[in-house]
Design an enzyme around this catalytic site. Structure first.
Site, PDB file in Angstrom:
ATOM      1  N   VAL A  14       0.830  -1.211   0.000  1.00  0.00           N
ATOM      2  CA  VAL A  14       0.000   0.000   0.000  1.00  0.00           C
ATOM      3  C   VAL A  14       0.865   1.261   0.000  1.00  0.00           C
ATOM      4  O   VAL A  14       0.702   2.141  -0.850  1.00  0.00           O
ATOM      5  CB  VAL A  14      -0.971  -0.006   1.207  1.00  0.00           C
ATOM      6  CG1 VAL A  14      -1.666   1.335   1.362  1.00  0.00           C
ATOM      7  CG2 VAL A  14      -2.011  -1.092   1.010  1.00  0.00           C
ATOM      8  N   GLU A 160      -7.429   2.611   2.462  1.00  0.00           N
ATOM      9  CA  GLU A 160      -7.054   2.422   1.063  1.00  0.00           C
ATOM     10  C   GLU A 160      -7.891   1.299   0.458  1.00  0.00           C
ATOM     11  O   GLU A 160      -8.082   0.267   1.078  1.00  0.00           O
ATOM     12  CB  GLU A 160      -5.549   2.096   0.974  1.00  0.00           C
ATOM     13  CG  GLU A 160      -5.039   1.942  -0.426  1.00  0.00           C
ATOM     14  CD  GLU A 160      -5.498   3.073  -1.339  1.00  0.00           C
ATOM     15  OE1 GLU A 160      -5.165   4.227  -1.057  1.00  0.00           O
ATOM     16  OE2 GLU A 160      -6.207   2.801  -2.336  1.00  0.00           O
ATOM     17  N   LYS A 219     -14.351   0.729   5.718  1.00  0.00           N
ATOM     18  CA  LYS A 219     -13.317  -0.089   5.063  1.00  0.00           C
ATOM     19  C   LYS A 219     -13.545  -1.571   5.358  1.00  0.00           C
ATOM     20  O   LYS A 219     -13.530  -2.415   4.458  1.00  0.00           O
ATOM     21  CB  LYS A 219     -11.926   0.356   5.547  1.00  0.00           C
ATOM     22  CG  LYS A 219     -10.783  -0.521   5.097  1.00  0.00           C
ATOM     23  CD  LYS A 219     -10.623  -0.538   3.590  1.00  0.00           C
ATOM     24  CE  LYS A 219      -9.757  -1.685   3.133  1.00  0.00           C
ATOM     25  NZ  LYS A 219      -9.602  -1.785   1.707  1.00  0.00           N
ATOM     26  N   ALA A 221     -16.331  -2.881   6.238  1.00  0.00           N
ATOM     27  CA  ALA A 221     -17.613  -3.251   5.619  1.00  0.00           C
ATOM     28  C   ALA A 221     -17.437  -3.539   4.134  1.00  0.00           C
ATOM     29  O   ALA A 221     -17.943  -4.536   3.618  1.00  0.00           O
ATOM     30  CB  ALA A 221     -18.626  -2.130   5.825  1.00  0.00           C
ATOM     31  N   SER A 268     -14.659 -19.556  -7.715  1.00  0.00           N
ATOM     32  CA  SER A 268     -13.225 -19.849  -7.712  1.00  0.00           C
ATOM     33  C   SER A 268     -12.904 -20.872  -6.644  1.00  0.00           C
ATOM     34  O   SER A 268     -13.775 -21.313  -5.895  1.00  0.00           O
ATOM     35  CB  SER A 268     -12.425 -18.576  -7.437  1.00  0.00           C
ATOM     36  OG  SER A 268     -12.650 -18.158  -6.103  1.00  0.00           O
ATOM     37  N   CYS A 275      -6.021  -9.388   2.671  1.00  0.00           N
ATOM     38  CA  CYS A 275      -7.060  -8.530   3.269  1.00  0.00           C
ATOM     39  C   CYS A 275      -8.360  -9.224   3.655  1.00  0.00           C
ATOM     40  O   CYS A 275      -8.834  -9.044   4.779  1.00  0.00           O
ATOM     41  CB  CYS A 275      -7.373  -7.383   2.320  1.00  0.00           C
ATOM     42  SG  CYS A 275      -5.980  -6.271   2.154  1.00  0.00           S
TER      43      CYS A 275
HETATM   44  P1  NAD Z   1       3.029  -4.861   3.934  1.00  0.00           P
HETATM   45  O1  NAD Z   1       3.348  -5.928   4.911  1.00  0.00           O
HETATM   46  O2  NAD Z   1       3.282  -5.094   2.485  1.00  0.00           O
HETATM   47  O3  NAD Z   1       3.840  -3.530   4.327  1.00  0.00           O
HETATM   48  C1  NAD Z   1       3.913  -3.019   5.610  1.00  0.00           C
HETATM   49  C2  NAD Z   1       5.305  -2.442   5.826  1.00  0.00           C
HETATM   50  O4  NAD Z   1       5.321  -1.750   7.056  1.00  0.00           O
HETATM   51  C3  NAD Z   1       6.411  -3.500   5.918  1.00  0.00           C
HETATM   52  O5  NAD Z   1       7.380  -3.249   4.925  1.00  0.00           O
HETATM   53  C4  NAD Z   1       6.974  -3.332   7.344  1.00  0.00           C
HETATM   54  O6  NAD Z   1       8.366  -3.542   7.405  1.00  0.00           O
HETATM   55  C5  NAD Z   1       6.627  -1.886   7.621  1.00  0.00           C
HETATM   56  N1  NAD Z   1       6.560  -1.560   9.051  1.00  0.00           N
HETATM   57  C6  NAD Z   1       5.914  -2.204  10.057  1.00  0.00           C
HETATM   58  N2  NAD Z   1       6.063  -1.540  11.215  1.00  0.00           N
HETATM   59  C7  NAD Z   1       6.820  -0.450  10.954  1.00  0.00           C
HETATM   60  C8  NAD Z   1       7.299   0.638  11.745  1.00  0.00           C
HETATM   61  N3  NAD Z   1       6.988   0.728  13.044  1.00  0.00           N
HETATM   62  N4  NAD Z   1       8.071   1.567  11.146  1.00  0.00           N
HETATM   63  C9  NAD Z   1       8.370   1.492   9.834  1.00  0.00           C
HETATM   64  N5  NAD Z   1       7.926   0.505   9.030  1.00  0.00           N
HETATM   65  C10 NAD Z   1       7.155  -0.461   9.584  1.00  0.00           C
HETATM   66  O7  NAD Z   1       1.505  -4.478   4.176  1.00  0.00           O
HETATM   67  P2  NAD Z   1       0.465  -3.891   3.077  1.00  0.00           P
HETATM   68  O8  NAD Z   1      -0.074  -4.998   2.245  1.00  0.00           O
HETATM   69  O9  NAD Z   1       1.069  -2.694   2.436  1.00  0.00           O
HETATM   70  O10 NAD Z   1      -0.735  -3.443   4.032  1.00  0.00           O
HETATM   71  C11 NAD Z   1      -0.610  -2.318   4.867  1.00  0.00           C
HETATM   72  C12 NAD Z   1      -1.976  -1.984   5.429  1.00  0.00           C
HETATM   73  O11 NAD Z   1      -2.858  -1.592   4.373  1.00  0.00           O
HETATM   74  C13 NAD Z   1      -2.679  -3.135   6.151  1.00  0.00           C
HETATM   75  O12 NAD Z   1      -3.409  -2.618   7.227  1.00  0.00           O
HETATM   76  C14 NAD Z   1      -3.622  -3.677   5.104  1.00  0.00           C
HETATM   77  O13 NAD Z   1      -4.751  -4.304   5.657  1.00  0.00           O
HETATM   78  C15 NAD Z   1      -4.024  -2.418   4.360  1.00  0.00           C
HETATM   79  N6  NAD Z   1      -4.419  -2.627   2.960  1.00  0.00           N
HETATM   80  C16 NAD Z   1      -3.727  -3.503   2.163  1.00  0.00           C
HETATM   81  C17 NAD Z   1      -4.087  -3.651   0.827  1.00  0.00           C
HETATM   82  C18 NAD Z   1      -3.361  -4.605  -0.085  1.00  0.00           C
HETATM   83  O14 NAD Z   1      -3.837  -4.831  -1.174  1.00  0.00           O
HETATM   84  N7  NAD Z   1      -2.231  -5.158   0.310  1.00  0.00           N
HETATM   85  C19 NAD Z   1      -5.134  -2.885   0.306  1.00  0.00           C
HETATM   86  C20 NAD Z   1      -5.790  -1.986   1.138  1.00  0.00           C
HETATM   87  C21 NAD Z   1      -5.425  -1.865   2.458  1.00  0.00           C
HETATM   88  C1  UDX Z   2      -9.118  -6.551  -1.879  1.00  0.00           C
HETATM   89  C2  UDX Z   2     -10.155  -5.478  -2.205  1.00  0.00           C
HETATM   90  O1  UDX Z   2     -10.680  -5.735  -3.504  1.00  0.00           O
HETATM   91  C3  UDX Z   2      -9.530  -4.093  -2.145  1.00  0.00           C
HETATM   92  O2  UDX Z   2     -10.517  -3.106  -2.365  1.00  0.00           O
HETATM   93  C4  UDX Z   2      -8.915  -3.903  -0.777  1.00  0.00           C
HETATM   94  O3  UDX Z   2      -8.310  -2.626  -0.702  1.00  0.00           O
HETATM   95  C5  UDX Z   2      -7.891  -4.984  -0.492  1.00  0.00           C
HETATM   96  O4  UDX Z   2      -8.534  -6.276  -0.611  1.00  0.00           O
HETATM   97  P1  UDX Z   2      -7.145  -7.732  -3.194  1.00  0.00           P
HETATM   98  O5  UDX Z   2      -7.202  -8.716  -2.072  1.00  0.00           O
HETATM   99  O6  UDX Z   2      -5.846  -7.145  -3.575  1.00  0.00           O
HETATM  100  O7  UDX Z   2      -8.129  -6.509  -2.890  1.00  0.00           O
HETATM  101  O8  UDX Z   2      -7.737  -8.429  -4.524  1.00  0.00           O
HETATM  102  P2  UDX Z   2      -9.227  -8.778  -5.023  1.00  0.00           P
HETATM  103  O9  UDX Z   2      -9.296  -8.466  -6.451  1.00  0.00           O
HETATM  104  O10 UDX Z   2     -10.267  -8.211  -4.161  1.00  0.00           O
HETATM  105  O11 UDX Z   2      -9.249 -10.367  -4.895  1.00  0.00           O
HETATM  106  C6  UDX Z   2      -9.214 -11.018  -3.642  1.00  0.00           C
HETATM  107  C7  UDX Z   2      -9.384 -12.513  -3.860  1.00  0.00           C
HETATM  108  O12 UDX Z   2     -10.707 -12.838  -4.287  1.00  0.00           O
HETATM  109  C8  UDX Z   2      -8.449 -13.092  -4.920  1.00  0.00           C
HETATM  110  O13 UDX Z   2      -7.980 -14.353  -4.507  1.00  0.00           O
HETATM  111  C9  UDX Z   2      -9.347 -13.218  -6.125  1.00  0.00           C
HETATM  112  O14 UDX Z   2      -8.912 -14.202  -7.034  1.00  0.00           O
HETATM  113  C10 UDX Z   2     -10.662 -13.626  -5.465  1.00  0.00           C
HETATM  114  N1  UDX Z   2     -11.862 -13.328  -6.263  1.00  0.00           N
HETATM  115  C11 UDX Z   2     -12.134 -12.039  -6.623  1.00  0.00           C
HETATM  116  C12 UDX Z   2     -12.724 -14.365  -6.613  1.00  0.00           C
HETATM  117  O15 UDX Z   2     -12.494 -15.536  -6.279  1.00  0.00           O
HETATM  118  N2  UDX Z   2     -13.852 -14.051  -7.334  1.00  0.00           N
HETATM  119  C13 UDX Z   2     -14.171 -12.783  -7.688  1.00  0.00           C
HETATM  120  O16 UDX Z   2     -15.218 -12.586  -8.327  1.00  0.00           O
HETATM  121  C14 UDX Z   2     -13.278 -11.741  -7.336  1.00  0.00           C
END
Ligand code: NAD
Ligand code: UDX
Length: 478
Positions: A14, A160, A219, A221, A268, A275
């Site tokens: 993110v 996000e 978020k 929800a 699927s 997430c």
């Molecule tokens: P991530 O594990 O890829 O990245 C998190 C980073 O934070 C790591 O690199 C870690 O080293 C760093 N970190 C942890 N504690 C720290 C600190 N105290 N100081 C500095 N760095 C620190 O995680 P992500 O996938 O980017 O997710 C981050 C957040 O965003 C989560 O809460 C997740 O639920 C949310 N989110 C993720 C996605 C997604 O698609 N991955 C989408 C929307 C929201």
């Molecule tokens: C999800 C949310 O979509 C995003 O808005 C949020 O910020 C983070 O979590 P992500 O997990 O990156 O995103 O991918 P997403 O496209 O939602 O897919 C999640 C999983 O569901 C995947 O394994 C995907 O293959 C599966 N999926 C998705 C299905 O099995 N069927 C679908 O119709 C859609």
């Protein structure tokens, strides 16, 4: 309310893409993304970024060193910034109170404490990580308990919504940007500062502001609703397999109702990713804490159906292969949790792979973006490393993976799997050669005409002149 310097704590899936897009859209703002992991920061500063996202490399190259910086100097980043995004991970707790359900907020807390420790002027602190409702209150409490003279904080919630594999597109063209803050003049001013950033490329009507708790809950929800749709269509897929209905046809018929819509109805092998499971469990825990057991149970069922779907798919593989996969070679095509990402967190492929390994199958795994080390790490977690070494071969291409196997199992919907030379693959496999399409992406008619036995989710396929595997009480159909 223009800003000059932003810091982002957490250079992950993110923090990295979000700040890269902000840097491109706001060239007058300097953004420093900081992380504790030197390895991650080194990768962000190299040609080999730590994450794969279509379109991301070019924008990083454009902005890095201009107004986008990646650094391990966390304190310096915090000190210099007027606005700080917290983008650290919030995984499911694997210890203590709430183990297996609650979000682990230790990284959020340590980021907040670091800000309180080093800040020597006022900051807007933006919670971008996904957190339980009222987490902003805890951040505020930590910041205010440690405040210094002339240092004031405003804490905003700005969850996000990007999805992996489409992160750049989602950030460039968001459906909405959500900002929650205090309903005070200072809170509103902070909201306006963050709005100023987004207004560089997002139209005003797509920027939604509300109170902090609504923003945090929205978020959770949104993710719970999305996950629930997938579990709903996957539940339908089980009925389809028993009745002869086709889940794609059902999804089409249901999705053309404009009140329902056609997105997120793809049956699927089960949803994966960092997430959905985490956030639904987080919601379940929240409901339990709020003494709402019926609501908790409702959301828990979304996870149960997902686990059921993975198990059901693995069971169908075993039962179709004459009820035993011991010592049989099986090719797994795709290991990432979805296409266009190298991320394997909670990937269904891991679960299916483990179920098959428990039955003694030899797995030959191919994924275009997941590294060998990652696949081995994922399968070894809680398994005997010798077992993984003995049973798993990681292959460089799908043809090598398929060689000498009894079955191909598609776990990720990579586009390249649609256009493989299946006649060549068929010739290189043991007979009868099986395809298990866990994503419904292949041309089943064509595969059957080549001689494959094809089994997919949510659909019974007619297969001439083939053996009929066991139809069991669980409803396995061939
Ligand atoms: P991530 O594990 O890829 O990245 C998190 C980073 O934070 C790591 O690199 C870690 O080293 C760093 N970190 C942890 N504690 C720290 C600190 N105290 N100081 C500095 N760095 C620190 O995680 P992500 O996938 O980017 O997710 C981050 C957040 O965003 C989560 O809460 C997740 O639920 C949310 N989110 C993720 C996605 C997604 O698609 N991955 C989408 C929307 C929201
Ligand atoms: C999800 C949310 O979509 C995003 O808005 C949020 O910020 C983070 O979590 P992500 O997990 O990156 O995103 O991918 P997403 O496209 O939602 O897919 C999640 C999983 O569901 C995947 O394994 C995907 O293959 C599966 N999926 C998705 C299905 O099995 N069927 C679908 O119709 C859609």
């Amino acid at each position: 309310m223009p800003l000059k310097k932003i810091c982002c704590i957490g250079a992950g899936y993110v923090g990295g893409p979000t700040c890269t897009v902000i840097a491109q859209k706001c060239p007058e703002v300097t953004i420093t993304v900081v992380d504790l992991s030197q390895e991650r920061i080194d990768q962000w500063n190299s040609d080999n970024l730590p994450i794969f996202e279509p379109g991301l490399d070019d924008i990083v190259k454009e902005c890095r060193g201009r107004n986008l910086f990646f650094s391990t100097e966390v304190d310096k980043g915090i000190k210099e910034a007027e606005l700080i995004f917290i983008c650290v991970n919030t995984p499911t707790k694997n210890y203590g109170l709430g183990k297996g359900r609650a979000a682990d907020l230790k990284y959020i807390e340590s980021a907040a404490r670091r800000i309180a420790e080093v800040a020597n002027n006022s900051k807007i602190v933006v919670e971008k990580s996904t957190v339980p409702v009222k987490a902003a209150e805890s951040i505020t409490a930590i910041l205010k308990a440690n405040t210094k003279p002339n240092v004031k904080y405003q804490v905003l919630s700005n969850p996000e919504f990007l999805a992996e594999g489409t992160a750049v597109k989602d950030l460039m063209f968001p459906d909405r940007v959500l900002i929650g803050g205090e309903q005070t003049p200072e809170g509103q001013e902070a909201i306006q500062s963050l709005c100023w950033i987004y207004k560089h490329w997002v139209t005003e009507e797509r920027i939604i502001t509300m109170n902090t708790w609504s923003s945090e809950l929205s978020k959770l929800a949104a993710n719970a609703f999305l996950a629930q749709r997938i579990s709903s269509i996957n539940a339908m897929s089980a009925i389809c397999e028993m009745t002869g209905a086709d889940v794609n046809e059902v999804a089409h018929a249901v999705g053309t109702d404009s009140r329902i819509g056609n997105k997120f109805l793809q049956a699927s092998v089960g949803f994966g990713g960092s997430c959905f499971q985490k956030d639904v469990l987080n919601m379940v825990y929240l409901c339990e804490c709020l003494n709402l057991p019926e609501v908790a149970e409702y959301w828990q069922q979304v996870i149960k159906i997902n686990e059921y779907q993975r198990r059901r798919f693995a069971d169908r593989i075993i039962e179709s292969l004459f009820n035993t996969v011991t010592n049989k070679k099986i090719a797994i095509l795709g290991f990432a949790f979805k296409k266009d990402t190298g991320d394997t967190r909670e990937s269904s492929a891991i679960h299916v792979g483990r179920y098959l390994m428990d039955e003694g199958a030899n797995l030959r795994i191919y994924d275009p973006k997941v590294s060998r080390q990652q696949i081995t790490r994922d399968l070894t977690d809680s398994e005997d490393p010798n077992k993984v070494r003995d049973l798993v071969t990681i292959c460089d291409d799908p043809y090598q993976a398929a060689l000498g196997t009894h079955a191909l199992v598609v776990c990720t919907e990579w586009d390249e799997f649609k256009t493989l030379e299946y006649d060549r693959i068929y010739k290189s496999m043991l007979k009868p050669a099986f395809v298990f399409d866990g994503r419904l992406i292949l041309d089943h008619e064509k595969l059957m005409s080549l001689g494959f036995q094809v089994i997919t989710i949510g659909k019974r396929l007619q297969r001439p002149n083939v053996h009929r595997p066991y139809a069991t009480a669980k409803g396995v159909q061939s």
